[in-house]
Every structure is written in structure tokens, then in C-alpha cells.
Design a protein around this motif. Structure first.
Motif, short mmCIF file in Angstrom:
data_model
loop_
_atom_site.label_atom_id
_atom_site.label_comp_id
_atom_site.label_asym_id
_atom_site.label_seq_id
_atom_site.Cartn_x
_atom_site.Cartn_y
_atom_site.Cartn_z
N UNK A 19 12.20 61.90 33.41
CA UNK A 19 11.81 62.08 34.80
C UNK A 19 10.30 61.95 34.93
N UNK A 20 9.83 61.71 36.15
CA UNK A 20 8.40 61.61 36.38
C UNK A 20 7.72 62.90 35.94
N UNK A 80 7.62 51.55 41.22
CA UNK A 80 6.31 51.37 41.84
C UNK A 80 5.19 52.11 41.14
N UNK A 81 5.34 52.37 39.85
CA UNK A 81 4.29 53.02 39.07
C UNK A 81 3.38 51.96 38.44
N UNK A 82 2.16 52.34 38.14
CA UNK A 82 1.33 51.52 37.28
C UNK A 82 1.72 51.84 35.84
N UNK A 83 1.74 50.81 34.99
CA UNK A 83 2.21 51.00 33.62
C UNK A 83 1.15 50.48 32.64
N UNK A 84 0.78 51.32 31.69
CA UNK A 84 -0.15 50.94 30.63
C UNK A 84 0.56 51.02 29.29
N UNK A 100 -5.38 53.02 43.67
CA UNK A 100 -4.81 51.69 43.85
C UNK A 100 -3.49 51.71 44.61
N UNK A 101 -3.01 52.90 44.94
CA UNK A 101 -1.82 53.02 45.76
C UNK A 101 -0.50 53.13 45.01
N UNK A 102 -0.56 53.35 43.69
CA UNK A 102 0.68 53.47 42.92
C UNK A 102 1.24 54.89 43.03
N UNK A 103 2.56 54.98 42.91
CA UNK A 103 3.23 56.28 43.03
C UNK A 103 3.03 57.16 41.80
N UNK A 104 2.62 56.58 40.71
CA UNK A 104 2.39 57.35 39.50
C UNK A 104 1.90 56.43 38.39
N UNK A 142 1.65 67.88 34.51
CA UNK A 142 2.25 69.00 35.24
C UNK A 142 2.56 68.68 36.69
N UNK A 143 1.80 67.78 37.32
CA UNK A 143 2.06 67.46 38.73
C UNK A 143 2.89 66.20 38.92
N UNK A 144 3.40 65.64 37.80
CA UNK A 144 4.28 64.48 37.88
C UNK A 144 3.58 63.15 38.00
N UNK A 145 2.24 63.13 37.99
CA UNK A 145 1.52 61.86 38.16
C UNK A 145 1.55 61.01 36.90
N UNK A 146 1.67 61.65 35.73
CA UNK A 146 1.67 60.93 34.46
C UNK A 146 3.00 61.13 33.75
N UNK A 147 3.62 60.01 33.36
CA UNK A 147 4.82 60.04 32.52
C UNK A 147 4.48 59.24 31.26
#
Length: 281
Positions: free
Chosen positions: A5-6, A35-39, A104-108, A140-145
Motif C-alpha cells: 500500500x502507499x 500516477x506516482x513518480x517512480x525512481x 511536480x503534481x504527482x500523487x506520491x 508515515x504520511x503515505x507520500x513515499x512507498x
């Protein structure tokens, strides 16, 4: 993989590099779809090779990198940004990337991190341990997976045990059978099963279990036999019959080579309309 999960900080342990790439491809694809940015930070293989592997597994890598949604880079950009290994510097880099993704407007932000760098003589293992202990705070806030990838053959048992404990979740390929002679496991990208080693009539039960699950979960089923050294007539017949049970608008694609291809032909696999046999990569 479906349970990620996110906001999760996940440990991926693997022995087979191809299985690792299947799982990472699934993780990256899910991020792009959401719609996430992926590195992707890679060390054990080059960015060019990882790009090739993800593309082969059906990801629109060229399009995603062109738009900036996906970036594939050497791990040194993350772990040695200031010339030496520092858990604090690495966490600061990720914090900045999270903020940039939001701007940049990404959801996560989704990050895959190949931990192979920590097996090298120049690596400071204590910094790896410090990083893993503190990385969960960024999620903790779900912004990083994030998925951290550990090769079981490259790390000692103590480090692997710590890595598993430091992550909220662990993932690995589902194995239907795994011993010294044969491994049958779930393949995520492309969806199906992967079989390596030697397969004969004594291992029909896990073979049928794997095929049944693939028939239930997947539309077109990919059976990867690229690392299968031997298959007997009985096991080949089971695979061919599974393909024949498919409706005409679904297919089984078998990747194999050498004597395995010949055995499949002996049981008439190449004559089934729902079955396609192709050369393994």
C-alpha cells in the motif's frame, strides 16, 4: 505484491535475479498506473540493462522516462551523493525527492533501491543499518512507498535478518516448489509461472497447482522454462493439456529452448491453437 500500500517500506529478498526483476517491474508498473513518480536506483545491473528488462516485461519505459514520471539511475546517486556513504545524506536526498514529486503534481513517490552497493568493500554497513532504521519515518504520511532489494547470496544472515525486521513488510516470489533440483514459482511480469531445474512426473502436484493458479489469475499465461534443463513427457503433457483447457481467445506462451522445446513438440504442444512456443531470452 498486491498487499503493498502507499506509504509502505518493504524488504524484497531474492536468490534469482529474474524473479527480482519480475517483482520490481510489478511494483514500478503499479506506481505508474497510480500516477506516482517512480525512481529506480540500480547497482547489480546497469541502468541501461534495467531499462531493457523493464521494457521486456511490458512497461512503457521510454514514454514514462520522456515525461519525467520514471527515472532509472545508478545507486551511487542515492548512496554516495556527497562522495561517501551517509544515512543522513541519503534520507535528505529522499526527502528532497518527495518534495519535488509533490511540486511536480504527482500523487506520491515510489522508490526501488538495489542494496547491492552495501556488499562492496567501500560500503559502510553501519550507515546501511542506520538508514533502514530511520527510512520508515519518511513513509508515515503515505507520500513515499519504497522497496529495498537484498540478494540472499550477497548478504550475511545477520544483515538479512535485520533488514527484514527494519521493514514493515517483506515480499518474495510465491514458490510452489523449491529444492535443489527444481523451483516452480509465480512470475509477475509477464504474468504466469517460472520453472527452473529438472521437472518430471514426481513433481506433478506443484506443477498443477502453479498452472491452476495462473489459469485463474491471468488472461494470457506465460510459462517461463528458460532455465529448465529437463522435462519428461508426463510433465510436458500436463502443460499442454492446461493450454488446451483455455478458451480460444486466451493463450499460453511458453518460453524455452533446446531439449525442452523438442519434448513439448513430441506431445503436440505446437499444434494446439491456444499454445505458443517461443525461444527463451
Amino acid at each position: 505484491m498486491d498487499a503493498i500500500e502507499d506509504g509502505d517500506h518493504v524488504c524484497l529478498t531474492y536468490s534469482d535475479p529474474d524473479e527480482r526483476l519480475d517483482l520490481i517491474a510489478d511494483f514500478v508498473a503499479a506506481g505508474l498506473d497510480r500516477g506516482h513518480k517512480v525512481l529506480c536506483f540500480t547497482d547489480s545491473i546497469s541502468p541501461e540493462k534495467l531499462t531493457e528488462e523493464l521494457s521486456w516485461r511490458g512497461l512503457a519505459v521510454a514514454r514514462a522516462t520522456a515525461t519525467g514520471q520514471l527515472a532509472i539511475a545508478e545507486g551511487g546517486r542515492l548512496w554516495f551523493a556527497n562522495g561517501s556513504t551517509s544515512a543522513t545524506d541519503t534520507l535528505d536526498t529522499l526527502t528532497a525527492e518527495i518534495a519535488l514529486a509533490r511540486e511536480q503534481g504527482y500523487d506520491g513517490l515510489r522508490v526501488t533501491a538495489d542494496m547491492w552497493w552495501a556488499t562492496q568493500p567501500v560500503a559502510a554497513v553501519q550507515e546501511l543499518l542506520a538508514f533502514e532504521s530511520r527510512a520508515a519515518d519518511l513513509s508515515t504520511d503515505g507520500r513515499l512507498t519504497a522497496i529495498c532489494q537484498y540478494d540472499r547470496d550477497g548478504f550475511d544472515p545477520v544483515t538479512l535478518a535485520f533488514a527484514a525486521e527494519a521493514h514493515a513488510k517483506t515480499v518474495a516470489a510465491v514458490a510452489y516448489h523449491d529444492d535443489a533440483l527444481l523451483r516452480i514459482c509465480r512470475q509477475h511480469r509477464p504474468p504466469g509461472i517460472r520453472i527452473a531445474g529438472e521437472l518430471d512426473y514426481t513433481r506433478l502436484e506443484p506443477l498443477q497447482q502453479a498452472l491452476s493458479e495462473a489459469l485463474r489469475l491471468d488472461d494470457d499465461i506465460h510459462v517461463n522454462l528458460g532455465k529448465l534443463r529437463f522435462i519428461d513427457i508426463t510433465a510436458a503433457t500436463v502443460i499442454a493439456k492446461a493450454a488446451l483447457s483455455l478458451p480460444t481467445d486466451r493463450h499460453m506462451i511458453i518460453s524455452c529452448g533446446g531439449s525442452v522445446t523438442e519434448t513439448l513438440r513430441l506431445v503436440g504442444a505446437d499444434e494446439a491453437g491456444q499454445l505458443r512456443v517461443q525461444a527463451a531470452r
